[in-house]
Enzyme design. Structure first.
Site, short mmCIF file in Angstrom:
data_model
loop_
_atom_site.label_atom_id
_atom_site.label_comp_id
_atom_site.label_asym_id
_atom_site.label_seq_id
_atom_site.Cartn_x
_atom_site.Cartn_y
_atom_site.Cartn_z
N ASN A 10 -11.50 3.90 2.36
CA ASN A 10 -11.23 5.44 2.57
C ASN A 10 -11.53 5.70 1.02
O ASN A 10 -11.82 4.56 -0.05
CB ASN A 10 -9.85 5.45 2.93
CG ASN A 10 -9.60 4.92 3.62
OD1 ASN A 10 -9.99 5.49 5.03
ND2 ASN A 10 -7.86 5.11 4.41
N ALA A 11 -11.44 6.91 0.65
CA ALA A 11 -11.57 7.41 -1.11
C ALA A 11 -9.65 8.20 -0.61
O ALA A 11 -8.86 8.54 -0.43
CB ALA A 11 -11.90 8.77 -1.62
N ASP A 12 -8.98 7.84 -2.20
CA ASP A 12 -7.40 7.40 -2.01
C ASP A 12 -7.62 8.84 -2.99
O ASP A 12 -7.71 8.87 -3.59
CB ASP A 12 -6.90 6.68 -2.50
CG ASP A 12 -6.98 5.20 -1.97
OD1 ASP A 12 -7.27 5.55 0.08
OD2 ASP A 12 -6.11 4.43 -1.33
N LYS A 39 -7.62 0.76 4.09
CA LYS A 39 -7.39 -0.99 4.45
C LYS A 39 -8.31 -2.12 4.12
O LYS A 39 -8.26 -3.29 3.94
CB LYS A 39 -5.98 -1.23 5.06
CG LYS A 39 -4.91 -0.21 4.89
CD LYS A 39 -3.82 -0.66 5.94
CE LYS A 39 -2.80 0.38 6.32
NZ LYS A 39 -2.47 0.33 4.69
N GLY A 213 7.81 -6.91 1.49
CA GLY A 213 7.98 -5.73 -0.03
C GLY A 213 9.17 -7.37 -0.90
O GLY A 213 8.66 -8.36 -1.37
N ARG A 215 11.20 -9.03 -1.44
CA ARG A 215 12.36 -9.66 -1.06
C ARG A 215 10.88 -11.47 -0.83
O ARG A 215 11.57 -12.34 0.49
CB ARG A 215 13.40 -9.57 0.30
CG ARG A 215 14.46 -9.23 0.22
CD ARG A 215 15.15 -8.36 1.73
NE ARG A 215 14.69 -7.58 2.57
CZ ARG A 215 14.27 -7.67 3.45
NH1 ARG A 215 14.25 -9.12 3.62
NH2 ARG A 215 13.81 -6.77 4.56
N ASP A 243 -2.20 -5.21 1.52
CA ASP A 243 -4.11 -5.31 1.87
C ASP A 243 -3.88 -6.75 0.94
O ASP A 243 -4.42 -7.89 0.46
CB ASP A 243 -4.48 -4.41 1.13
CG ASP A 243 -4.43 -3.39 2.45
OD1 ASP A 243 -3.98 -3.07 3.26
OD2 ASP A 243 -4.31 -2.40 2.04
O1 RIB Z 1 -2.92 0.05 2.29
C1 RIB Z 1 -2.68 0.95 1.25
C2 RIB Z 1 -3.80 2.37 2.07
O2 RIB Z 1 -3.72 2.21 2.92
C3 RIB Z 1 -5.01 2.67 1.01
O3 RIB Z 1 -6.05 2.22 0.12
C4 RIB Z 1 -5.50 4.30 1.95
O4 RIB Z 1 -6.53 4.84 2.31
C5 RIB Z 1 -4.76 4.04 3.00
O5 RIB Z 1 -5.89 2.98 4.37
#
Ligand code: RIB
Length: 314
Positions: A10-12, A39, A213, A215, A243
């Protein structure tokens, strides 16, 4: 030993805002930031930065967002021979990051959702490990896992986002990674995290890791339980922390690290990733991870359960 990632690119489009908008609410945020994400791509980049040889199978569109989506993969040296350019928009993620670093993400899957099993490699022999997530059509993920297991690969699945429980897919998975909501979706009925994770072992995986998270994480195998504290950090942006954990864990396993040390390195890398903005842009290099572990005092190492890593693996 090479890692194959079959996953989303993806592009975020990220905006920082005072808080995550409630349904029906409009919030005024800062300038938009366009950065590489997805991801699958994120985990491939995290693994490559941690030192693994990585190949990605995924899809983008022939549009202006393609360049932003691929920037991090190219920079990290991920093999893009399995990347397809489809007649669909590049996947986009619309991300709001709030003051405390937490986020809300909506994904417009685009080319990712147009992938079919025909886009998968026919030969899995060049790879030792396969890393999967939940952002591709489940039929593609299931077929990748099936082919990989038939070829003798170790299969890691980060079930994020969680799709409907798929017994056929879970049966092919060696190591399952989930966060708490994903765990609850896959092992309904409530109860302690450890008991829920153990219940999932019955569906196929040899190990289940639950990321918790701030924890830390908890991992169960048939014989052992590995609780792991997180490094205490002030989070700037938690996007891509899960990720980072998954990619670095895969890289460590590809390198032959024993599971406890691999989990600890992945945990340190994920904590570090929360201290910088972005997903791939925030991921640490091998050198940064090693320097951080090397620079911690003995007390801190012990408290975080890291002293053994330094002595056993260092
Ligand atoms: O886990 C984060 C990712 O989730 C982001 O980079 C976004 O693109 C989504 O896929």
């Amino acid at each position: 030993m090479t890692l194959l990632v079959v996953g989303s690119v993806n592009a975020d489009l990220t905006v920082r805002a005072p808080h995550i908008p409630a349904p029906g609410e409009t919030v005024l945020g800062g300038d938009v930031r366009v950065s590489p994400g997805g991801k699958g791509a994120n985990q491939a980049v995290a693994a490559a930065l941690a030192g693994a040889r990585v190949a990605l199978c995924g899809a983008v569109g022939a549009d202006p967002f393609q360049e932003a989506a691929l920037r991090g993969l190219t920079r990290a040296g991920v093999d893009l021979g399995g990347l397809h350019t489809l007649d669909a928009p590049t996947g986009l993620a619309l991300i709001t990051v709030a003051q405390g670093g937490e986020n809300a993400i909506t994904v417009a899957s685009g080319a990712n959702a147009r992938m079919t099993p025909e886009h998968l490699p026919t030969d899995f022999a060049p790879f030792s490990h396969l890393l999967l997530q939940g952002e591709l059509p489940v039929g593609v993920t299931r077929e990748a896992a099936r082919r990989a297991r038939a070829a003798g690969l170790t299969v890691l699945l980060n079930a994020a986002p969680v799709q409907a429980p798929d017994p056929e897919l879970l049966a092919q998975v060696t190591h399952l990674l989930v966060n708490e909501p994903e765990l609850a979706a896959l092992a309904p009925g409530g109860g302690e995290v450890e008991a829920q994770a153990r219940a999932l072992l019955a569906s196929g995986p040899h190990a289940v890791t639950v990321t918790l998270g701030a924890r830390g994480s908890l991992t169960v195998t048939g014989a052992e339980t590995y609780p792991l504290a997180a490094l205490p950090v002030i989070p700037v942006d938690t996007t891509g922390a899960g990720d980072t954990f998954a990619g670095v864990l895969a890289a460590e396993l590809v390198a032959g690290s024993p599971l406890p040390g691999a989990l600890r390195t992945a945990g340190v890398a994920a904590s570090l990733a929360c201290t910088r903005p972005g997903a791939q842009d925030a991921m640490p290099t091998r050198e940064e991870i090693d320097n951080l572990i090397g620079g911690l005092s003995d007390d801190n190492l012990r408290r975080l359960g890291l002293s053994k890593v330094v002595r056993e693996d260092g």
